[in-house]
Design a protein around this motif. Structure first.
Motif, PDB file in Angstrom:
ATOM      1  N   PHE A   1       0.834  -1.198   0.000  1.00 46.25           N
ATOM      2  CA  PHE A   1       0.000   0.000   0.000  1.00 46.25           C
ATOM      3  C   PHE A   1       0.873   1.253   0.000  1.00 46.25           C
ATOM      4  N   ALA A   2       1.919   1.269   0.854  1.00 42.00           N
ATOM      5  CA  ALA A   2       2.806   2.435   0.940  1.00 42.00           C
ATOM      6  C   ALA A   2       3.553   2.662  -0.372  1.00 42.00           C
ATOM      7  N   ILE A   3       4.017   1.572  -0.986  1.00 41.11           N
ATOM      8  CA  ILE A   3       4.761   1.703  -2.245  1.00 41.11           C
ATOM      9  C   ILE A   3       3.867   2.259  -3.349  1.00 41.11           C
ATOM     10  N   CYS A   4       2.660   1.701  -3.459  1.00 36.88           N
ATOM     11  CA  CYS A   4       1.738   2.176  -4.501  1.00 36.88           C
ATOM     12  C   CYS A   4       1.364   3.641  -4.263  1.00 36.88           C
ATOM     13  N   SER A   5       1.104   3.993  -3.002  1.00 34.91           N
ATOM     14  CA  SER A   5       0.751   5.377  -2.689  1.00 34.91           C
ATOM     15  C   SER A   5       1.909   6.314  -3.015  1.00 34.91           C
ATOM     16  N   ALA A   6       3.122   5.899  -2.654  1.00 38.06           N
ATOM     17  CA  ALA A   6       4.298   6.726  -2.936  1.00 38.06           C
ATOM     18  C   ALA A   6       4.490   6.907  -4.442  1.00 38.06           C
TER      19      ALA A   6
ATOM     20  N   CYS B   1      -6.919  18.529  -7.526  1.00 36.28           N
ATOM     21  CA  CYS B   1      -7.130  17.321  -8.353  1.00 36.28           C
ATOM     22  C   CYS B   1      -6.289  16.153  -7.852  1.00 36.28           C
ATOM     23  N   ALA B   2      -5.019  16.453  -7.454  1.00 35.76           N
ATOM     24  CA  ALA B   2      -4.146  15.398  -6.948  1.00 35.76           C
ATOM     25  C   ALA B   2      -4.683  14.822  -5.662  1.00 35.76           C
ATOM     26  N   LEU B   3      -5.262  15.677  -4.821  1.00 33.05           N
ATOM     27  CA  LEU B   3      -5.836  15.215  -3.554  1.00 33.05           C
ATOM     28  C   LEU B   3      -6.988  14.253  -3.806  1.00 33.05           C
ATOM     29  N   ILE B   4      -7.850  14.639  -4.748  1.00 32.42           N
ATOM     30  CA  ILE B   4      -8.983  13.755  -5.082  1.00 32.42           C
ATOM     31  C   ILE B   4      -8.487  12.449  -5.704  1.00 32.42           C
ATOM     32  N   ALA B   5      -7.516  12.547  -6.640  1.00 33.01           N
ATOM     33  CA  ALA B   5      -6.978  11.346  -7.303  1.00 33.01           C
ATOM     34  C   ALA B   5      -6.299  10.428  -6.295  1.00 33.01           C
ATOM     35  N   THR B   6      -5.558  11.027  -5.337  1.00 35.16           N
ATOM     36  CA  THR B   6      -4.878  10.218  -4.320  1.00 35.16           C
ATOM     37  C   THR B   6      -5.874   9.500  -3.432  1.00 35.16           C
ATOM     38  N   ALA B   7      -6.941  10.205  -3.064  1.00 38.99           N
ATOM     39  CA  ALA B   7      -7.959   9.581  -2.209  1.00 38.99           C
ATOM     40  C   ALA B   7      -8.632   8.411  -2.927  1.00 38.99           C
TER      41      ALA B   7
ATOM     42  N   SER C   1      -6.115   5.591  -3.339  1.00 41.04           N
ATOM     43  CA  SER C   1      -5.832   4.925  -2.059  1.00 41.04           C
ATOM     44  C   SER C   1      -6.920   3.930  -1.710  1.00 41.04           C
ATOM     45  N   VAL C   2      -8.170   4.337  -1.929  1.00 36.61           N
ATOM     46  CA  VAL C   2      -9.285   3.414  -1.663  1.00 36.61           C
ATOM     47  C   VAL C   2      -9.197   2.203  -2.590  1.00 36.61           C
ATOM     48  N   ALA C   3      -8.919   2.471  -3.891  1.00 38.62           N
ATOM     49  CA  ALA C   3      -8.804   1.362  -4.849  1.00 38.62           C
ATOM     50  C   ALA C   3      -7.639   0.440  -4.490  1.00 38.62           C
ATOM     51  N   ILE C   4      -6.493   1.043  -4.149  1.00 37.07           N
ATOM     52  CA  ILE C   4      -5.323   0.233  -3.780  1.00 37.07           C
ATOM     53  C   ILE C   4      -5.610  -0.601  -2.544  1.00 37.07           C
ATOM     54  N   TYR C   5      -6.328  -0.012  -1.583  1.00 40.28           N
ATOM     55  CA  TYR C   5      -6.631  -0.738  -0.347  1.00 40.28           C
ATOM     56  C   TYR C   5      -7.409  -2.016  -0.651  1.00 40.28           C
ATOM     57  N   PHE C   6      -8.472  -1.876  -1.449  1.00 40.23           N
ATOM     58  CA  PHE C   6      -9.297  -3.053  -1.742  1.00 40.23           C
ATOM     59  C   PHE C   6      -8.558  -4.048  -2.642  1.00 40.23           C
ATOM     60  N   VAL C   7      -7.801  -3.528  -3.631  1.00 40.44           N
ATOM     61  CA  VAL C   7      -7.051  -4.427  -4.514  1.00 40.44           C
ATOM     62  C   VAL C   7      -5.976  -5.181  -3.729  1.00 40.44           C
TER      63      VAL C   7
END
Length: 500
Positions: free
Chosen positions: A17-22, A186-192, A195-201
């Motif tokens: 999760f951290a790697i994908c978010s970074a 826009c980046a804030l919305i895209a990150t949120a 992050s939700v998508a990455i969490y579930f995936v």
């Protein structure tokens, strides 16, 4: 189990999760910087192009006004009014400068700061030479940075004056700040969303791993019934299928282990109880003196049975551990069969048996002589045990596709079809064999099957109840070239003996 799940989440889920978010943040940051850079460049070039167009329009007005006076005078009011119109619509400063750098006419009229300073000499040279395009305070005229474009006013290739158009360069920074706000939002919305998508995936990807960890925990307690769902064709699904396959193997191995222990315990218990009971009877005088020899003979047979069992189990252990190596050599398997049959001569005569197939020609194989002798011995031993009184034991050979097939067939009661699939299992004895064979332990055919498999051969059985049972095994045949050389050498040796 909860500890395993937590450790997996900490070590894999959080890291992934951290790697994908970074990566997403870094990508968005890089994209934002590139957008800002390209936008600033575009804004600057657009501003300069607009200034150049304004300067050309103002130059045109200036030349038109001077034309009315033969280019000897500049109609200040008319030209200044044109400058004001252009300046008002484009938010720029337009001023006309003499060749010595002094301002003659300015769109700002009385508020003009250009008359206080002279245009720097280097700027004038560049503008007179063709065009000036730069940014800065223009020699202190402006307090803040401005974009400035300067073009010469010519008549018949003679430079009469220079016209400048300027606008504040700080506008680009306001544009960049606004753009940064938009990109950040826009980046804030895209990150949120990411992050939700990455969490579930990530949770979905690591779920099979958590299930495997839970299953492994169950395996450690002896429960091999847990299986992991394996859906799809990706690496996780392949790992799950391999894990389930391993679980099946472990379950089978555990079943074999328990069965092995139970069978060994049963097989050891019976002769040991017999030996112990008879010895106690002899020692305490329960067994009469005249019958002691009879009981000692029974004890001797049981000891031999235990010895055979231990020897068989040691052979199995050596085979399964890989310690029993195959040392192939070329030999006549028919000769081996004949020698083995002669070892059973007494039992054959006692049952008045007929032996067939020993008169076959030489059949050479490439195999381990000692191990194949054990195979042949066990098959003949079974045949002699279960052949009917006055029955027949026959042998047959066939060579096909580099393999020699050896068949041992005996008449008798045969084996039920439902018992054939389990015939080569360890310690398995059919119901009929339990009544006919009191000394066997059910390991002979398993050893035969294992040795034949080590020789890359096959072991098959056919049986008809009330008629016959036939075992057929295959081993590699001797290479025809080797056999030809062997026959050639034998012929040569026989010829030498004849000459002598």
């Amino acid at each position: 189990m909860s500890r395993i799940k937590q450790s997996l989440k900490k070590s894999l889920f959080n890291r992934y999760f951290a790697i994908c978010s970074a990566v997403i943040l870094a990508t968005l940051t890089l994209m934002g910087m590139l957008i800002i850079g390209f936008s600033a460049t575009y804004f600057s070039e657009t501003s300069r192009a607009a200034l150049r167009k304004n300067a050309e329009q103002a130059a045109g007005i200036t030349l038109a006004g001077m034309a009315d006076y033969g280019y000897q005078k500049i109609p200040v009011a008319t030209v200044q009014n044109g400058y004001r119109i252009i300046s008002a619509t484009t938010e720029s400063h337009i001023f006309l400068v003499s060749l010595n750098g002094n301002t003659l006419i300015c769109s700002e009229d009385d508020h003009c700061n250009h008359r206080t300073y002279s245009i720097p000499e280097d700027v004038m040279k560049e503008a007179v030479a063709g065009e000036y395009d730069g940014s800065g305070t223009l020699g202190g005229i402006y307090e803040t940075s401005h974009y400035t474009v300067g073009i010469p006013i010519k008549q018949h290739n003679e430079v009469l004056a220079v016209l400048f158009a300027s606008t504040e360069a700080t506008d680009v920074w306001f544009f960049i700040m606004d753009l940064m706000d938009i990109i950040f939002f826009c980046a804030l919305i895209a990150t949120a969303i990411a992050s939700v998508a990455i969490y579930f995936v990530t949770n979905s990807m690591t779920k099979p791993l958590r299930e495997m960890a839970a299953a492994a925990k169950s395996f450690s307690t002896g429960d091999f019934t847990v299986r992991v769902p394996a859906e799809g064709e990706d690496e996780i699904a392949q790992l799950a299928r391999s894990f389930n396959h391993m679980a099946d193997s472990m379950a089978d191995l555990e079943s074999v282990r328990r069965s092995f222990i139970a069978n060994v315990s049963h097989e050891l218990k019976t002769p040991m109880m017999t030996i112990g009971g008879f010895i106690d009877g002899i020692l305490d005088g329960t067994v009469p003196h005249e019958k002691q020899k009879q009981y000692l003979e029974v004890i001797s047979e049981e000891v031999k049975r235990l010895s055979r069992m231990v020897k068989s189990m040691l052979s199995i252990a050596r085979i399964e551990a890989g310690d029993m190596k195959i040392n192939p050599s070329d030999f006549d398997i028919n000769e081996l069969v004949c020698r083995t049959v002669f070892a059973f001569e007494q039992k054959i005569e006692e049952k008045n048996l007929e032996i067939m197939g020993l008169e076959s020609d030489e059949v050479f194989v490439s195999a381990d002589n000692d191990l194949i002798h054990q195979v042949v011995y066990n098959l003949i031993d079974n045949a002699v045990k279960f052949v009917n009184e006055g029955g027949c034991i026959s042998f047959a050979y066939a060579v096909k596709e580099g393999q020699v097939f050896v068949s041992v067939k005996n008449t008798g009661n045969g084996i039920a079809q439902q018992e054939l699939p389990r015939l080569f299992d360890r310690f398995y004895k059919t119901d009929k064999s339990r009544s006919l064979d009191k000394t066997g332990v059910g390991l002979g055919l398993y050893i035969v099957h294992t040795i034949v498999n080590q020789h890359k051969g096959d072991l098959m059985v056919k049986s008809v109840e009330g008629e016959y049972t036939e075992f057929t095994f295959s081993v590699p045949a001797t290479d025809p070239k080797v056999l030809k050389e062997k026959n050639k050498r034998r012929t040569s040796e026989e010829a030498e003996k004849g000459n002598t």
